[in-house]
Design an enzyme around this catalytic site. Structure first.
Site, PDB file in Angstrom:
ATOM      1  N   CYS A  42      40.287  65.507  43.444  1.00  0.00           N
ATOM      2  CA  CYS A  42      40.139  66.357  44.631  1.00  0.00           C
ATOM      3  C   CYS A  42      40.149  65.576  45.941  1.00  0.00           C
ATOM      4  O   CYS A  42      41.100  65.669  46.707  1.00  0.00           O
ATOM      5  CB  CYS A  42      38.864  67.185  44.525  1.00  0.00           C
ATOM      6  SG  CYS A  42      38.939  68.462  43.255  1.00  0.00           S
ATOM      7  N   GLY A  90      25.474  57.184  49.531  1.00  0.00           N
ATOM      8  CA  GLY A  90      25.267  56.029  48.675  1.00  0.00           C
ATOM      9  C   GLY A  90      26.470  55.109  48.736  1.00  0.00           C
ATOM     10  O   GLY A  90      27.584  55.481  48.349  1.00  0.00           O
TER      11      GLY A  90
END
Length: 447
Positions: free
Chosen positions: A271, A262
């Site tokens: 992270c 997307g």
């Protein structure tokens, strides 16, 4: 007799792991050096937002299977298996990971290990760390060779942490080279994860370096996929094409798939950004830096999306933010989280504020964290309050309540009906039909 477990570090990973292991029936002690955090968890309250986790925490505090402490002595005396779940942030001013918390945890625990036990690292670390820590434990632990280290990387997604802990898509363990120690580590972890294995979860046994590489390799691949579609969004804008249709067409190729395809404002959080940078730094230390040079461009594409978002917003306002009001919907780096680490939304909001606009931000869960990090920004108590008198509204985190907003209701409070969809989460035709000027990353302007 069931193993008794301990969890060192009660941040996002540690608190989740401790509560879920207790929910599987184990006796668990969680440790943190932050007394305030221990008090909060002991009272049944999470220091962060994670859907579905607080009931698990409270249930296991009440049934006595879970408790928290600041004492390493208590931990060492109690536990048969010690999970190390402390943070490995990016070093200030460098790409490399800061292993201070991991080293301190091992140095505090190891001298207290007087009987056979298993130490299990779950933190995301540079390859080579487990081997170094194993030597450290063997050198410091009175139990010596009977204190074995294994590595068991985590694969939690914020917003789905309970599901990912109790029903993981795979379990990976890194074991030492000595056969007896390796067999012992595998046997213990198979017993702990028996409910998952009974569901058919793949169980992969590897050496230390391979297990350490799994998490960072996965994150590097996902970051690359996100930046790929965002690079295509740049091309789509130049060619007057629609990246959402391009993404849809690509998703039907089963070699590619639609997940993480997307286009939008890009990735953030605690992270992906720091892990790919630490991966590049470690590859350089190993003399394999050329293998990961592509990750530098992945990182740069990601940052360019934020700059492009600011440019689109400025364009909607005729070229300047001076004396303009901007409503920002979203502060967390992703929905179903209150995590603002490296948040694209807050980065964009702060940049626009720095260029002269009055910026009001609203997020369903991340307001307290955002206020602490950006006291210069204004905060509203709802989407309507954030958008009040705005000359442009920016959707920067794709919370469901933002996707489902009524364009007519929002239109009644703004100064001008300009919206920039940073997550391609809205229906352009619906918003344009309500009188809005709609722009989005990687999509053509209305004719």
């Amino acid at each position: 007799m069931a193993h008794r477990l301990t969890v060192i570090g009660t941040g996002y990973l540690g608190a989740t792991h401790a509560a879920c292991m207790a929910d599987l029936g184990f006796e668990v002690i969680g440790l943190d050096i932050d007394q305030r955090k221990i008090d909060q968890l002991s009272a049944g309250h999470l220091p962060f937002y994670e859907p579905g986790l607080e009931p698990v925490l409270r249930r296991n505090l009440e049934n006595g299977r879970l408790r928290f402490t600041t004492s390493y002595e208590e931990l060492a005396e109690f536990g048969d298996v010690h999970f190390v779940c402390v943070g490995t942030p990016q070093k200030l001013g460098e790409y490399a990971a800061d292993l201070t918390f991991v080293d301190e945890a091992v140095d505090a625990l190891a001298p207290l290990l007087r009987r056979p036990c298993l130490v299990v690292g779950k933190s995301t670390v540079p390859v080579g760390t487990a081997g170094r820590l194993a030597e450290r434990i063997a050198r410091q632990a009175p139990a010596a060779g009977d204190a074995v280290l294994a590595w068991n990387p985590e694969f939690l997604r914020e917003g789905f942490a309970v599901q990912d802990t109790l029903h993981p898509d795979r379990i990976v363990i890194g074991v030492p080279g000595e056969q007896g120690a390796a067999e012992h580590a595998e046997k213990v972890l198979r017993a702990i994860y028996a409910p998952m294995l009974a569901e058919g979860t793949p169980f992969i046994v590897a050496d230390y370096p391979t297990s350490e590489l799994v998490k960072v390799s996965a994150n590097a691949f996902l970051a690359t996929k996100i930046s790929f579609i965002n690079a295509m969004a740049e091309v789509c804008e130049a060619a007057h094409a629609d990246v959402t249709k391009l993404s849809e067409a690509l998703s039907y190729d089963d070699r590619i798939g639609g997940k993480f395809l997307g286009a939008g404002l890009g990735f953030g959080g605690g992270c992906l950004p720091k892990d790919i940078r630490a991966f590049m730094a470690r590859a350089g230390e190993l003399g394999a830096d050329q293998a990961l040079t592509f990750l530098r461009e992945v990182d740069e594409i990601n940052i360019r999306r934020r700059i492009r978002m600011v440019d689109l917003a400025r364009h909607q306002l005729g070229g300047s933010f001076i004396d303009r009001t901007v409503g920002v919907l979203g502060a967390a780096f992703k929905p179903n989280s209150d995590d603002i680490r490296d948040s694209p939304a807050l980065d964009v909001a702060a940049s626009i504020r720095g260029q002269g606009a009055t910026v009001t931000v609203y997020d369903p869960q991340a307001m307290e964290n955002a206020r602490r990090a950006h006291p210069d920004l204004t905060f509203g108590g709802s989407a309507l309050e954030a958008a009040k008198d705005a000359h442009v509204v920016l959707l920067l985190t794709e919370w469901a309540e933002f996707r489902d907003m009524d364009p007519f209701e929002l239109g009644a409070v703004v100064a001008e009906k300009n919206i920039v969809d940073g997550r391609n989460a809205l229906d352009p035709e619906r918003w344009r039909a309500a009188g809005w000027s709609y722009r989005a990353l990687g999509r053509p302007q209305a004719p």
